[in-house]
Design a protein around this motif. Sequence first.
Motif, PDB file in Angstrom:
ATOM      1  N   MET A   1      49.701  22.172  -3.460  1.00 31.66           N
ATOM      2  CA  MET A   1      48.974  21.038  -2.609  1.00 31.66           C
ATOM      3  C   MET A   1      49.689  20.915  -1.597  1.00 31.66           C
ATOM      4  O   MET A   1      51.155  20.890  -1.327  1.00 31.66           O
ATOM      5  CB  MET A   1      49.102  19.790  -3.776  1.00 31.66           C
ATOM      6  N   THR A   2      48.810  20.569  -0.467  1.00 31.85           N
ATOM      7  CA  THR A   2      49.565  20.275   0.773  1.00 31.85           C
ATOM      8  C   THR A   2      50.071  18.828   0.754  1.00 31.85           C
ATOM      9  O   THR A   2      49.883  18.060  -0.181  1.00 31.85           O
ATOM     10  CB  THR A   2      48.484  20.386   1.929  1.00 31.85           C
ATOM     11  N   SER A   3      50.884  18.470   1.825  1.00 31.00           N
ATOM     12  CA  SER A   3      51.447  17.063   1.961  1.00 31.00           C
ATOM     13  C   SER A   3      50.134  15.896   2.231  1.00 31.00           C
ATOM     14  O   SER A   3      49.250  16.347   2.933  1.00 31.00           O
ATOM     15  CB  SER A   3      52.201  17.305   3.109  1.00 31.00           C
ATOM     16  N   LEU A   4      50.058  15.157   1.284  1.00 29.98           N
ATOM     17  CA  LEU A   4      49.167  14.215   1.373  1.00 29.98           C
ATOM     18  C   LEU A   4      49.595  12.902   1.994  1.00 29.98           C
ATOM     19  O   LEU A   4      50.555  12.389   2.171  1.00 29.98           O
ATOM     20  CB  LEU A   4      48.783  13.783  -0.100  1.00 29.98           C
ATOM     21  N   PRO A   5      48.479  12.222   2.776  1.00 31.93           N
ATOM     22  CA  PRO A   5      48.855  11.155   3.450  1.00 31.93           C
ATOM     23  C   PRO A   5      48.862   9.793   2.760  1.00 31.93           C
ATOM     24  O   PRO A   5      47.919   9.113   2.404  1.00 31.93           O
ATOM     25  CB  PRO A   5      47.846  10.865   4.634  1.00 31.93           C
ATOM     26  N   TRP A   6      49.790   9.432   2.276  1.00 29.35           N
ATOM     27  CA  TRP A   6      49.893   8.374   1.419  1.00 29.35           C
ATOM     28  C   TRP A   6      50.162   7.094   2.036  1.00 29.35           C
ATOM     29  O   TRP A   6      50.909   6.918   3.160  1.00 29.35           O
ATOM     30  CB  TRP A   6      51.435   8.595   0.304  1.00 29.35           C
ATOM     31  N   ARG A   7      49.359   6.033   1.295  1.00 32.33           N
ATOM     32  CA  ARG A   7      49.691   4.621   1.857  1.00 32.33           C
ATOM     33  C   ARG A   7      49.890   3.743   0.756  1.00 32.33           C
ATOM     34  O   ARG A   7      49.295   3.954  -0.506  1.00 32.33           O
ATOM     35  CB  ARG A   7      48.194   4.453   2.390  1.00 32.33           C
ATOM     36  N   PRO A   8      50.444   2.559   0.895  1.00 39.46           N
ATOM     37  CA  PRO A   8      50.806   1.453  -0.054  1.00 39.46           C
ATOM     38  C   PRO A   8      49.454   0.699  -0.273  1.00 39.46           C
ATOM     39  O   PRO A   8      48.630   0.515   0.713  1.00 39.46           O
ATOM     40  CB  PRO A   8      51.819   0.771   0.410  1.00 39.46           C
ATOM     41  N   VAL A   9      48.962   0.385  -1.733  1.00 40.62           N
ATOM     42  CA  VAL A   9      48.168  -0.519  -1.780  1.00 40.62           C
ATOM     43  C   VAL A   9      48.525  -1.401  -2.755  1.00 40.62           C
ATOM     44  O   VAL A   9      49.211  -1.191  -3.695  1.00 40.62           O
ATOM     45  CB  VAL A   9      46.917   0.560  -2.590  1.00 40.62           C
ATOM     46  N   ARG A  10      48.194  -2.633  -2.639  1.00 37.87           N
ATOM     47  CA  ARG A  10      48.589  -3.912  -3.514  1.00 37.87           C
ATOM     48  C   ARG A  10      47.661  -4.206  -4.323  1.00 37.87           C
ATOM     49  O   ARG A  10      48.170  -4.156  -5.476  1.00 37.87           O
ATOM     50  CB  ARG A  10      48.203  -5.107  -2.270  1.00 37.87           C
ATOM     51  N   ILE A  11      46.298  -3.879  -4.343  1.00 28.23           N
ATOM     52  CA  ILE A  11      45.569  -4.025  -5.669  1.00 28.23           C
ATOM     53  C   ILE A  11      44.396  -2.821  -5.452  1.00 28.23           C
ATOM     54  O   ILE A  11      44.008  -2.474  -4.462  1.00 28.23           O
ATOM     55  CB  ILE A  11      44.828  -5.261  -5.612  1.00 28.23           C
ATOM     56  N   LEU A  12      44.367  -2.079  -6.780  1.00 36.65           N
ATOM     57  CA  LEU A  12      43.355  -0.988  -7.000  1.00 36.65           C
ATOM     58  C   LEU A  12      42.792  -1.384  -8.126  1.00 36.65           C
ATOM     59  O   LEU A  12      43.233  -1.180  -9.315  1.00 36.65           O
ATOM     60  CB  LEU A  12      44.202   0.381  -7.138  1.00 36.65           C
ATOM     61  N   GLU A  13      41.435  -1.327  -8.122  1.00 35.38           N
ATOM     62  CA  GLU A  13      40.598  -1.707  -9.170  1.00 35.38           C
ATOM     63  C   GLU A  13      39.626  -0.534  -9.358  1.00 35.38           C
ATOM     64  O   GLU A  13      38.922  -0.075  -8.463  1.00 35.38           O
ATOM     65  CB  GLU A  13      39.807  -3.124  -8.990  1.00 35.38           C
TER      66      GLU A  13
ATOM     67  N   THR B   1      54.772  12.290 -11.672  1.00 38.29           N
ATOM     68  CA  THR B   1      53.273  12.230 -12.038  1.00 38.29           C
ATOM     69  C   THR B   1      52.432  11.411 -11.044  1.00 38.29           C
ATOM     70  O   THR B   1      52.694  10.562 -10.905  1.00 38.29           O
ATOM     71  CB  THR B   1      53.110  11.727 -13.507  1.00 38.29           C
ATOM     72  N   ILE B   2      51.115  12.341 -10.653  1.00 35.81           N
ATOM     73  CA  ILE B   2      50.202  11.724  -9.896  1.00 35.81           C
ATOM     74  C   ILE B   2      48.800  11.762 -10.584  1.00 35.81           C
ATOM     75  O   ILE B   2      48.568  12.884 -11.296  1.00 35.81           O
ATOM     76  CB  ILE B   2      50.132  12.726  -8.622  1.00 35.81           C
ATOM     77  N   TYR B   3      48.317  10.741 -10.621  1.00 30.12           N
ATOM     78  CA  TYR B   3      46.695  10.635 -11.336  1.00 30.12           C
ATOM     79  C   TYR B   3      45.887  10.757 -10.202  1.00 30.12           C
ATOM     80  O   TYR B   3      45.804  10.389  -9.139  1.00 30.12           O
ATOM     81  CB  TYR B   3      46.907   9.375 -12.044  1.00 30.12           C
ATOM     82  N   THR B   4      44.939  11.645 -10.781  1.00 34.28           N
ATOM     83  CA  THR B   4      43.737  11.726  -9.883  1.00 34.28           C
ATOM     84  C   THR B   4      42.395  11.566 -10.385  1.00 34.28           C
ATOM     85  O   THR B   4      42.118  11.805 -11.623  1.00 34.28           O
ATOM     86  CB  THR B   4      43.561  13.201  -9.337  1.00 34.28           C
ATOM     87  N   VAL B   5      41.647  10.493  -9.779  1.00 35.15           N
ATOM     88  CA  VAL B   5      40.344  10.246 -10.175  1.00 35.15           C
ATOM     89  C   VAL B   5      39.338  10.496  -9.100  1.00 35.15           C
ATOM     90  O   VAL B   5      39.831  10.420  -7.969  1.00 35.15           O
ATOM     91  CB  VAL B   5      40.276   8.677 -10.424  1.00 35.15           C
ATOM     92  N   PRO B   6      37.939  10.457  -9.444  1.00 36.94           N
ATOM     93  CA  PRO B   6      37.034  10.518  -8.444  1.00 36.94           C
ATOM     94  C   PRO B   6      37.143   9.130  -7.360  1.00 36.94           C
ATOM     95  O   PRO B   6      37.246   8.142  -8.051  1.00 36.94           O
ATOM     96  CB  PRO B   6      35.519  10.990  -8.950  1.00 36.94           C
ATOM     97  N   ALA B   7      36.923   9.459  -6.235  1.00 31.96           N
ATOM     98  CA  ALA B   7      36.926   8.237  -5.232  1.00 31.96           C
ATOM     99  C   ALA B   7      35.602   7.120  -5.540  1.00 31.96           C
ATOM    100  O   ALA B   7      35.772   6.296  -5.269  1.00 31.96           O
ATOM    101  CB  ALA B   7      36.823   8.919  -3.870  1.00 31.96           C
TER     102      ALA B   7
ATOM    103  N   ASP C   1      41.998  12.704  -0.819  1.00 33.34           N
ATOM    104  CA  ASP C   1      41.839  13.926  -0.661  1.00 33.34           C
ATOM    105  C   ASP C   1      40.325  14.546  -0.825  1.00 33.34           C
ATOM    106  O   ASP C   1      40.121  14.681  -1.859  1.00 33.34           O
ATOM    107  CB  ASP C   1      42.973  14.964  -1.203  1.00 33.34           C
ATOM    108  N   GLY C   2      39.565  14.823   0.275  1.00 34.15           N
ATOM    109  CA  GLY C   2      38.157  14.893  -0.081  1.00 34.15           C
ATOM    110  C   GLY C   2      37.612  13.648  -0.718  1.00 34.15           C
ATOM    111  O   GLY C   2      37.641  12.428  -0.489  1.00 34.15           O
ATOM    112  N   SER C   3      36.996  13.976  -1.968  1.00 26.55           N
ATOM    113  CA  SER C   3      36.292  13.195  -2.828  1.00 26.55           C
ATOM    114  C   SER C   3      37.306  12.575  -3.871  1.00 26.55           C
ATOM    115  O   SER C   3      36.853  12.058  -4.948  1.00 26.55           O
ATOM    116  CB  SER C   3      34.990  13.551  -3.244  1.00 26.55           C
ATOM    117  N   PHE C   4      38.464  12.793  -3.956  1.00 23.95           N
ATOM    118  CA  PHE C   4      39.510  12.490  -5.029  1.00 23.95           C
ATOM    119  C   PHE C   4      40.682  11.435  -4.498  1.00 23.95           C
ATOM    120  O   PHE C   4      40.983  11.455  -3.167  1.00 23.95           O
ATOM    121  CB  PHE C   4      40.187  13.708  -5.405  1.00 23.95           C
ATOM    122  N   LEU C   5      40.884  10.658  -5.423  1.00 24.15           N
ATOM    123  CA  LEU C   5      41.979   9.412  -5.022  1.00 24.15           C
ATOM    124  C   LEU C   5      42.986   9.941  -5.950  1.00 24.15           C
ATOM    125  O   LEU C   5      42.973  10.180  -7.044  1.00 24.15           O
ATOM    126  CB  LEU C   5      41.488   8.184  -5.473  1.00 24.15           C
ATOM    127  N   HIS C   6      44.207  10.074  -5.210  1.00 20.49           N
ATOM    128  CA  HIS C   6      45.522  10.400  -5.846  1.00 20.49           C
ATOM    129  C   HIS C   6      46.515   9.055  -5.963  1.00 20.49           C
ATOM    130  O   HIS C   6      46.603   8.406  -5.108  1.00 20.49           O
ATOM    131  CB  HIS C   6      46.494  11.496  -5.249  1.00 20.49           C
TER     132      HIS C   6
END
Length: 87
Positions: free
Chosen positions: A1-13, A61-67, A40-45
């Motif tokens: 996996m390449t390096s991902l552009p990580w961003r902090p998120v306060r709330i994710l629903e 651990t990273i969880y991946t879900v469809p965006a 990453d494309g159509s996925f959210l890590h």
Amino acid sequence: MTSLPWRPVRILELNDKLIPDPNAQHIKLDRLHSVRVAIDGSFLHIDLRPEGEWKKPGEFTIYTVPASNVLVMESQEQVKSGKVVGF
């Protein structure tokens, strides 16, 4: 996996209970607070580690879900500026 552009998120629903609770793996969550995410494309890590551990080296651990499963994503920058911040 390449390096991902990580961003902090306060709330994710999410639109379904998809992410295991770090304290009780048998419980699934659909609302997360103070996580970091990368698109990453159509996925959210999703990284559930506490903010102080984000830069620590090692495996985690990273969880991946469809965006498309995201209902609300509010970033720290958005809260401070009042503007929507693009990813």
